[in-house]
Design a protein around this motif. Structure first.
Motif, PDB file in Angstrom:
ATOM      1  N   LEU A 122      38.840  31.338  34.837  1.00 19.91           N
ATOM      2  CA  LEU A 122      38.954  32.378  35.857  1.00 19.91           C
ATOM      3  C   LEU A 122      38.627  33.748  35.260  1.00 19.91           C
ATOM      4  O   LEU A 122      38.866  34.004  34.073  1.00 19.91           O
ATOM      5  N   ASP A 123      38.093  34.647  36.091  1.00 17.45           N
ATOM      6  CA  ASP A 123      37.693  35.980  35.646  1.00 17.45           C
ATOM      7  C   ASP A 123      38.832  36.975  35.857  1.00 17.45           C
ATOM      8  O   ASP A 123      39.032  37.476  36.959  1.00 17.45           O
ATOM      9  N   ARG A 124      39.613  37.199  34.821  1.00 13.08           N
ATOM     10  CA  ARG A 124      40.702  38.182  34.827  1.00 13.08           C
ATOM     11  C   ARG A 124      41.596  38.048  36.067  1.00 13.08           C
ATOM     12  O   ARG A 124      41.757  38.984  36.844  1.00 13.08           O
ATOM     13  N   PRO A 125      42.216  36.902  36.248  1.00  9.08           N
ATOM     14  CA  PRO A 125      43.054  36.701  37.440  1.00  9.08           C
ATOM     15  C   PRO A 125      44.326  37.529  37.365  1.00  9.08           C
ATOM     16  O   PRO A 125      44.910  37.721  36.293  1.00  9.08           O
ATOM     17  N   HIS A 126      44.765  38.014  38.512  1.00 11.97           N
ATOM     18  CA  HIS A 126      46.029  38.745  38.584  1.00 11.97           C
ATOM     19  C   HIS A 126      46.827  38.292  39.804  1.00 11.97           C
ATOM     20  O   HIS A 126      47.744  37.504  39.693  1.00 11.97           O
ATOM     21  N   GLY A 127      46.492  38.797  41.002  1.00 16.10           N
ATOM     22  CA  GLY A 127      47.337  38.615  42.169  1.00 16.10           C
ATOM     23  C   GLY A 127      47.480  37.169  42.613  1.00 16.10           C
ATOM     24  O   GLY A 127      46.524  36.390  42.589  1.00 16.10           O
TER      25      GLY A 127
END
Length: 411
Positions: A122-127
């Motif tokens: 994943l590309d810099r997952p956060h929320g």
């Protein structure tokens, strides 16, 4: 829900945004192994006793609560989402310079939680959020995905694409409104529009253009497609978003790092607590605090911008917040807005709560819920990121400096 989306034309701000990478998302459901399970081993925390079935952490906590260490070794944990069956989802950002993030599933076991990755690459997952359709939604830097956990391995469907993924604030936080619309943070590409043209009196293009950064965007379904429009602007980095029980949207602002005119301070500029109103401009980068004007821009009038409801400590860096509404929450705290302060400076690394009155306004001062990371050398400095409540009144907190998941539980 439709899977199609209208791609907003986010024009370049102060510097061009590189094209979004087309990621090949490697989806893997890893089997549990002895190396995965009960991931509190190797933690930097000193534990004693039990809290919510996991080792207790000796932090300062408000009366009636305890803090437990659910898991460690989670990489750079950011978003958190407790599920109805007792399991917990966590996003691991992975790395800032490559698509190496993960979606982790934590399952309760006697004495702790078993950890296994559900998604990789994943590309810099956060929320992380639960949608009104019962599905899980996850934000990468440039898009929002719907994750179907009922499939093995899980499947993902892009819902919103084309979000700017570069610049100083690429991570995405989002929340669902009462009407099912998605409200997304599009952080400023700079600290205070410092890449603006040099002549005195220029305005910040990123804050004023038709497709602004430093803004909250609202996405709603129109004829089966997700269509996005600016909802509120002048918000440097809205990583803390939450809807109140009365349907109002609140944001805790990460204000600029440097003061107008240069220099810096432990006391200024304050971070902010804002009630978000459609169409409002909250002043970034022209004004901070309750109307401190940056003379680099013109005109020099802060009265045209919406002021904060309350001020937070300077550089405290609020990254996650939730209205604490479960029926199982202690009565004295029920309805409070709980905020995690991620900042590394002396006024960060705390979890606070703001009580609201009957009219829906926050009290003059907040109350500290969890503190003490900095109290003794044996405690690692904490950096709480996301916070969510479950139906049992427990608050789940990701903490990325030490790679942990903490649980704050009523005793």
């Amino acid at each position: 829900m439709s899977t199609s989306a209208v791609r907003p034309n986010f024009a370049p701000a102060m510097r061009p945004l590189r094209p979004l990478r087309l990621l090949a998302l490697a989806i893997a459901l890893a089997g549990a192994s002895a190396g995965d399970a009960l991931a509190t081993r190797g933690s930097r925390y000193v534990t004693a006793g039990r809290c919510a079935g996991v080792p207790g952490v000796q932090l300062k906590v408000a009366k009636g609560f305890c803090v437990g260490l659910a898991a460690s070794g989670l990489g750079l944990p950011r978003g958190v989402l407790p599920l109805a069956d007792g399991r917990v989802l966590v996003t691991d950002l992975g790395r800032w310079d490559a698509p190496a993030g993960r979606l982790l599933l934590l399952s309760p076991r006697p004495g702790g939680y078993e950890v296994r990755p559900l998604l990789k690459g994943l590309d810099r997952p956060h929320g992380l959020q639960a949608g009104p359709d019962g599905q899980v939604y996850l934000a990468e830097a440039g898009r929002i995905l719907r994750v179907n956990l009922e499939r093995t391995p899980p499947t993902v469907t892009p819902v919103i694409t084309g979000l700017p993924a570069e610049g100083r604030h690429p991570l995405k936080q989002f929340v669902f409104g009462p009407d099912g619309a998605i409200h997304v943070n599009v952080g400023a590409s700079t600290d205070h529009c410092e890449d603006a043209p040099a002549p005195r009196g220029m305005r910040c293009h990123e804050a004023e253009r038709d497709t602004p950064g430093a803004a909250i965007w609202r996405y709603a379904q129109v004829d089966g497609r997700w269509v996005g429009k600016p909802y509120a602007r002048g918000l440097r980095n809205a990583m803390a978003l939450a809807f109140a029980p009365d349907g109002s949207l609140w944001q805790a602002e990460n204000s600029r790092d440097t003061l107008p005119g240069g220099g810096d301070s432990e006391a200024l500029p304050h971070d902010e607590l804002n009630r978000i109103r459609p169409g409002a401009h909250y002043g970034w980068p022209y004004c901070t605090d309750m109307g401190r004007f940056d003379p680099a821009f013109a005109p020099g009038d802060c009265s045209r911008y919406t002021k904060p409801e309350r001020l937070l400590p300077a550089h405290s860096a609020p990254l996650g917040m939730v209205f604490y509404t479960p029926a199982a929450a202690p009565e004295a705290w029920r309805g409070s807005l709980v905020i995690g302060l991620h900042g590394y400076r002396r006024q960060g690394h705390r979890i606070i709560a703001w009580r609201f009155d009957a009219s829906g306004r926050p009290a003059r001062n907040f109350t500290v819920l969890v503190d003490g990371w900095q109290a003794t050398a044996r405690h690692p400095l904490g950096a709480p990121t996301d916070i969510k409540a479950d139906t049992r009144g427990r608050l789940w907190v990701t903490e990325d400096r030490n790679g942990t998941l903490l649980v704050i539980s009523p005793e």
